[in-house]
Design a protein around this motif. Structure first.
Motif, PDB file in Angstrom:
ATOM      1  N   VAL A  57       0.836  -1.202   0.000  1.00  0.00           N
ATOM      2  CA  VAL A  57       0.000   0.000   0.000  1.00  0.00           C
ATOM      3  C   VAL A  57       0.869   1.250   0.000  1.00  0.00           C
ATOM      4  CG1 VAL A  57      -1.615   1.350   1.388  1.00  0.00           C
ATOM      5  CG2 VAL A  57      -2.028  -1.078   1.033  1.00  0.00           C
ATOM      6  N   ILE A  58       1.899   1.268   0.828  1.00  0.00           N
ATOM      7  CA  ILE A  58       2.794   2.431   0.888  1.00  0.00           C
ATOM      8  C   ILE A  58       3.529   2.613  -0.439  1.00  0.00           C
ATOM      9  CG2 ILE A  58       4.910   3.317   1.964  1.00  0.00           C
ATOM     10  CD1 ILE A  58       3.871   2.063   4.599  1.00  0.00           C
ATOM     11  N   MET A  59       4.077   1.531  -0.981  1.00  0.00           N
ATOM     12  CA  MET A  59       4.807   1.639  -2.246  1.00  0.00           C
ATOM     13  C   MET A  59       3.871   2.024  -3.394  1.00  0.00           C
ATOM     14  SD  MET A  59       7.801  -1.269  -2.073  1.00  0.00           S
ATOM     15  CE  MET A  59       6.702  -2.667  -2.093  1.00  0.00           C
ATOM     16  N   SER A  60       2.645   1.525  -3.382  1.00  0.00           N
ATOM     17  CA  SER A  60       1.670   1.903  -4.415  1.00  0.00           C
ATOM     18  C   SER A  60       1.332   3.384  -4.316  1.00  0.00           C
ATOM     19  CB  SER A  60       0.396   1.068  -4.271  1.00  0.00           C
ATOM     20  OG  SER A  60       0.630  -0.270  -4.554  1.00  0.00           O
ATOM     21  N   GLY A  61       1.141   3.879  -3.102  1.00  0.00           N
ATOM     22  CA  GLY A  61       0.841   5.299  -2.907  1.00  0.00           C
ATOM     23  C   GLY A  61       1.982   6.186  -3.380  1.00  0.00           C
ATOM     24  N   ILE A  62       3.196   5.806  -3.032  1.00  0.00           N
ATOM     25  CA  ILE A  62       4.367   6.577  -3.473  1.00  0.00           C
ATOM     26  C   ILE A  62       4.486   6.546  -4.995  1.00  0.00           C
ATOM     27  CG2 ILE A  62       6.905   6.623  -3.455  1.00  0.00           C
ATOM     28  CD1 ILE A  62       6.716   5.676  -0.507  1.00  0.00           C
ATOM     29  N   GLY A  63       4.309   5.376  -5.593  1.00  0.00           N
ATOM     30  CA  GLY A  63       4.375   5.260  -7.055  1.00  0.00           C
ATOM     31  C   GLY A  63       3.317   6.106  -7.744  1.00  0.00           C
ATOM     32  N   ALA A  64       2.102   6.105  -7.201  1.00  0.00           N
ATOM     33  CA  ALA A  64       1.025   6.903  -7.795  1.00  0.00           C
ATOM     34  C   ALA A  64       1.332   8.394  -7.690  1.00  0.00           C
ATOM     35  CB  ALA A  64      -0.300   6.591  -7.108  1.00  0.00           C
ATOM     36  N   ILE A  65       1.883   8.827  -6.574  1.00  0.00           N
ATOM     37  CA  ILE A  65       2.235  10.245  -6.395  1.00  0.00           C
ATOM     38  C   ILE A  65       3.348  10.640  -7.363  1.00  0.00           C
ATOM     39  CG2 ILE A  65       3.320  11.880  -4.801  1.00  0.00           C
ATOM     40  CD1 ILE A  65       1.684  10.461  -2.561  1.00  0.00           C
TER      41      ILE A  65
END
Length: 101
Positions: A57-65
């Motif tokens: 979830v954290i890595m997905s959020g960072i990637g999306a940002i």
């Protein structure tokens, strides 16, 4: 799909699948993954797979940002300098403005 009806190992599998699919230039999946599994990762009582779900979830959020910042920067630069770039910008454009007749 209702995540509350899924087993924890299936949640982890789905979260991991969305994360990996995001690498196929589909940053929208990272955004969906971060939003969809946020509650599972940070609000639910601890369970075995939660730590790994939290990581995805954290890595997905960072990637999306990061993707949002890159796309916003590119769109802004292209829109501001399209006329200056001439034929090169026309080749990059999907719709070529015809101008004033």
């Amino acid at each position: 799909m209702d995540l509350s009806k899924m087993k924890n190992d299936k949640k982890l599998y789905l979260c991991r699948w969305y994360y990996r699919a995001g690498f196929a230039f589909l940053p929208f999946l990272w955004c969906v993954n971060a939003i969809w599994f946020f509650s599972e990762a940070f609000r639910k009582p601890p369970y075995e797979q939660q730590k790994e779900i939290k990581k995805y979830v954290i890595m997905s959020g960072i990637g999306a940002i990061i993707w949002t910042a890159i796309l916003t920067t590119w769109i802004t630069i292209f829109q501001l300098h399209r006329a200056e770039w001439g034929a090169t910008a026309d080749q990059l454009s999907f719709i070529i403005p015809t101008g004033i007749p």
